[in-house]
Design an enzyme around this catalytic site. Structure first.
Site, short mmCIF file in Angstrom:
data_model
loop_
_atom_site.label_atom_id
_atom_site.label_comp_id
_atom_site.label_asym_id
_atom_site.label_seq_id
_atom_site.Cartn_x
_atom_site.Cartn_y
_atom_site.Cartn_z
N THR A 1 42.95 -16.46 104.67
CA THR A 1 42.13 -16.01 105.79
C THR A 1 40.98 -15.16 105.27
O THR A 1 41.14 -14.43 104.28
CB THR A 1 42.94 -15.19 106.81
OG1 THR A 1 42.07 -14.74 107.86
CG2 THR A 1 43.62 -13.98 106.18
N CYS B 1 37.72 -16.72 116.26
CA CYS B 1 38.58 -16.30 117.37
C CYS B 1 39.33 -15.02 117.02
O CYS B 1 39.47 -14.12 117.86
CB CYS B 1 39.55 -17.41 117.75
SG CYS B 1 40.62 -17.98 116.39
#
Length: 348
Positions: free
Chosen positions: A213, A155
């Site tokens: 991340t 996303c």
């Protein structure tokens, strides 16, 4: 041609894919023939109909034995733990949307294909050995029939890649940093509990929590020229949906903030319409809930320092926007056709 899809994993993304399919009016283009989920049918139907982030589903939803009914449509429910046992061949599945978040390498994709699916689309970045990673609106035109095992990226990658492309094409990016301010996810704890990541042992509703991340790697997977030129960090915040991304890039050409905003607004109205949106309204995260765009640029937050350092704030509904891109990529994969000769696969 109507594309016959199956969904493996009926969690946040899997359910939003079904909702987005019906709400976007693409039911004539895509048919869901089966959903594989370990949870029981009653729970699946209930969570499809009632959603804390997205409200009640407008379509009638019910279940009967191992069938899920959405309006007049009948979807077969499966509870298979092993990919090899999935009846994709029997069901004539064109594309499997694997939304488990667990599977994501080539071996998993090949297992879906061995079970009878023609193509596979993973709902997360997956491994580097897949045939293609697609950020719809940027590189879907590079898809070929032989690309059978594909990732829809993440996303946040879908959110930031279009903006990076626009800034790079216009001004030439030298390097950049990204901070993702992401809503809490279901890999966090409601109250303090054990987790392999000690920060994620803490209650999600009570802290801003730094997490790892791989967004920088996601950027360079799409744009290899930025290898070692982007870094990313991420924090999770106590909201249940919508994400903001703080993007800072150093560019070669001198520029003003007003020119950056003009560029991004023009793209939102033109070449990136439906993928990128632009706003100067004084909005907060909840205002972007259920927004189907991959990225919404907040023009009020654009800054330029020293004519070469650009800072932008980009919003996305990390569930709804991504679910809509899953459908877009599915149609793009089907549009280029199905080549069943595995030896012909070439990597994108």
């Amino acid at each position: 041609m109507t594309v016959r899809i199956a969904i493996n994993g009926f969690g946040r993304i899997g359910r939003n894919v079904v909702r987005a399919l019906y709400e976007s009016g693409r039911r004539a283009e895509i048919t869901v023939v089966a959903i594989n989920e370990l949870a029981d049918a009653a729970g699946m139907a209930h969570l499809l109909k009632y959603d804390t982030s997205h409200g009640r589903f407008a379509w009638e939803v019910r279940h009967e034995r191992e069938q899920l009914f959405v309006g007049d449509d009948v979807i077969r429910i499966l509870h298979e733990r092993t990919l090899a046992d999935l009846p994709w061949r029997e069901l004539g599945v064109d594309v499997v949307l694997d939304c488990t978040g667990v599977y994501g390498n080539r071996e998993h994709g090949e297992a879906h294909i061995a079970a009878g699916a023609k193509k596979v689309l993973f709902s997360h970045p997956g491994s580097n050995d897949l045939d293609a990673t697609v950020v719809f609106g940027v590189n879907q035109n590079q898809l070929r029939a032989e690309h059978r095992i594909v990732s829809n990226a993440s996303c946040t990658t879908n959110c930031i890649i279009p903006v990076i492309k626009l800034l790079d094409d216009a001004y030439g990016i030298e390097s950049g940093t990204v901070t993702t301010i992401h809503s809490a996810m279901n890999d966090q704890q409601v109250i303090d509990a054990y987790h392999s990541d000690l920060r994620r042992t803490r209650a999600a509703s009570q802290s801003i929590i730094p997490v790892d991340t791989k967004l920088a790697a996601g950027i360079t997977r799409i744009f290899p020229q930025f290898n070692d030129r982007f870094e990313a960090i991420a924090v999770r915040v106590p909201t249940i949906n919508v994400t903001a991304i703080d993007l800072s890039v150093t560019v070669k050409k001198p520029v003003k903030a007003s020119e950056v905003n003009q560029l991004l607004q023009k793209a939102a109205q033109g070449a990136f319409h439906g993928i990128v949106d632009y706003t100067e309204s004084p909005l907060v995260s909840i205002d972007f809930n259920h927004d189907p765009h991959s990225a919404i640029v907040d023009g009020t937050q654009t800054r330029v320092s020293g004519a070469h350092l650009i800072k932008t704030l980009v919003w996305c509904d990390n569930e709804w926007g991504f679910a809509n891109r899953m459908l877009d990529t599915t149609l793009a994969m089907a549009a280029v056709g199905f080549r069943l000769d595995a030896s012909a696969s070439t990597k994108l």
